[in-house]
Motif scaffolding. Structure first.
Motif, short mmCIF file in Angstrom:
data_model
loop_
_atom_site.label_atom_id
_atom_site.label_comp_id
_atom_site.label_asym_id
_atom_site.label_seq_id
_atom_site.Cartn_x
_atom_site.Cartn_y
_atom_site.Cartn_z
N SER A 23 0.82 -1.22 0.00
CA SER A 23 0.00 0.00 0.00
C SER A 23 0.85 1.27 0.00
O SER A 23 0.32 2.36 -0.21
CB SER A 23 -0.94 0.01 1.20
OG SER A 23 -0.21 0.02 2.40
N THR A 24 2.13 1.16 0.24
CA THR A 24 3.01 2.32 0.23
C THR A 24 3.71 2.51 -1.11
O THR A 24 4.43 3.50 -1.30
CB THR A 24 4.09 2.23 1.32
OG1 THR A 24 5.01 1.17 0.99
CG2 THR A 24 3.49 1.96 2.68
N LEU A 25 3.49 1.59 -2.03
CA LEU A 25 4.17 1.62 -3.33
C LEU A 25 3.34 2.34 -4.38
O LEU A 25 2.15 2.07 -4.53
CB LEU A 25 4.45 0.21 -3.82
CG LEU A 25 5.39 -0.65 -2.98
CD1 LEU A 25 5.39 -2.08 -3.49
CD2 LEU A 25 6.80 -0.07 -3.01
N LEU A 26 3.97 3.23 -5.12
CA LEU A 26 3.38 3.75 -6.34
C LEU A 26 3.51 2.65 -7.39
O LEU A 26 4.59 2.08 -7.55
CB LEU A 26 4.12 4.99 -6.81
CG LEU A 26 3.57 5.64 -8.06
CD1 LEU A 26 2.23 6.31 -7.77
CD2 LEU A 26 4.56 6.63 -8.65
N MET A 27 2.45 2.35 -8.11
CA MET A 27 2.45 1.25 -9.06
C MET A 27 2.15 1.76 -10.47
O MET A 27 1.35 2.68 -10.64
CB MET A 27 1.40 0.21 -8.68
CG MET A 27 1.58 -0.41 -7.30
SD MET A 27 3.08 -1.37 -7.15
CE MET A 27 2.79 -2.67 -8.35
N ALA A 28 2.77 1.10 -11.44
CA ALA A 28 2.58 1.54 -12.82
C ALA A 28 2.72 0.38 -13.78
O ALA A 28 3.28 -0.66 -13.45
CB ALA A 28 3.61 2.62 -13.17
N TRP A 29 2.21 0.58 -14.98
CA TRP A 29 2.41 -0.33 -16.10
C TRP A 29 3.20 0.39 -17.18
O TRP A 29 2.90 1.55 -17.51
CB TRP A 29 1.08 -0.79 -16.68
CG TRP A 29 0.32 -1.74 -15.81
CD1 TRP A 29 -0.72 -1.43 -14.98
CD2 TRP A 29 0.52 -3.15 -15.70
NE1 TRP A 29 -1.17 -2.55 -14.34
CE2 TRP A 29 -0.42 -3.63 -14.77
CE3 TRP A 29 1.41 -4.05 -16.28
CZ2 TRP A 29 -0.51 -4.98 -14.42
CZ3 TRP A 29 1.33 -5.38 -15.93
CH2 TRP A 29 0.38 -5.83 -15.01
N PHE A 30 4.16 -0.32 -17.73
CA PHE A 30 4.91 0.13 -18.89
C PHE A 30 4.83 -0.97 -19.93
O PHE A 30 4.46 -2.10 -19.63
CB PHE A 30 6.38 0.39 -18.52
CG PHE A 30 6.60 1.63 -17.70
CD1 PHE A 30 6.33 1.64 -16.35
CD2 PHE A 30 7.08 2.78 -18.30
CE1 PHE A 30 6.53 2.80 -15.58
CE2 PHE A 30 7.29 3.94 -17.55
CZ PHE A 30 7.01 3.94 -16.20
N ARG A 31 5.21 -0.64 -21.15
CA ARG A 31 5.27 -1.67 -22.20
C ARG A 31 6.45 -1.40 -23.12
O ARG A 31 6.95 -0.26 -23.21
CB ARG A 31 3.96 -1.71 -23.00
CG ARG A 31 3.66 -0.46 -23.82
CD ARG A 31 2.26 -0.57 -24.43
NE ARG A 31 1.93 0.59 -25.23
CZ ARG A 31 0.73 0.80 -25.78
NH1 ARG A 31 -0.26 -0.07 -25.59
NH2 ARG A 31 0.51 1.87 -26.51
N GLN A 32 6.87 -2.45 -23.78
CA GLN A 32 8.04 -2.34 -24.64
C GLN A 32 7.92 -3.26 -25.83
O GLN A 32 7.49 -4.42 -25.70
CB GLN A 32 9.30 -2.69 -23.84
CG GLN A 32 10.60 -2.38 -24.55
CD GLN A 32 11.80 -2.51 -23.63
OE1 GLN A 32 11.77 -3.24 -22.63
NE2 GLN A 32 12.87 -1.81 -23.94
N VAL A 33 8.30 -2.73 -26.99
CA VAL A 33 8.41 -3.54 -28.21
C VAL A 33 9.87 -3.59 -28.60
O VAL A 33 10.65 -2.70 -28.24
CB VAL A 33 7.55 -2.97 -29.35
CG1 VAL A 33 6.08 -2.99 -28.96
CG2 VAL A 33 7.98 -1.56 -29.71
#
Length: 126
Positions: free
Chosen positions: A28-38
């Motif tokens: 709950s203390t973590l900033l979370m994100a999604w990234f993508r790569q080709v």
């Protein structure tokens, strides 16, 4: 440790839901994100969700089609992807950081994240 799942092959216009489970008692203390790569390109920002889930940001090309969310009780983050397009084909990575803030300029820079998953591949056929 971050573990993604949910990738696969889908036709254009279809949907997928990605999950990212964190082996952390401080999720709950973590900033979370999604990234993508080709292949041949840099890892690009997709979406971000704040620690309590009330602040979400999206890359311009996915806004309105993708929804990021998190369940702090389950240590899990999600990415619901609807109306998928061939250009969404990529390896999708879950990222986390203890210092970044969702609204900051640096929150959309992959190099600023301290924790990464192994990636899950999404292939959209046209």
């Amino acid at each position: 440790q971050l573990v993604e799942s949910g990738g696969g092959l889908v036709q254009a216009g279809g949907s997928l839901r990605l999950s990212c489970v964190a082996a952390s008692n401080t999720f709950s203390t973590l900033l979370m994100a999604w990234f993508r790569q080709v292949p041949g390109k840099e890892r690009e920002f997709v979406a971000i969700v704040s620690q309590n889930g009330d602040d979400t940001r999206y890359a311009r090309g996915v806004e309105g089609r993708f929804t990021i969310s998190r369940d702090n009780a389950e240590n899990t983050m999600y990415l619901q992807m609807n109306n998928l397009k061939s250009e969404d084909t990529a390896v999708y990575y879950c990222a986390a950081d203890r210092e970044l803030v969702a609204g900051s300029f640096w929150a959309q820079w992959a190099s600023k994240y301290g924790y990464w998953g192994q990636g899950t591949r999404v292939t959209v056929s046209s």
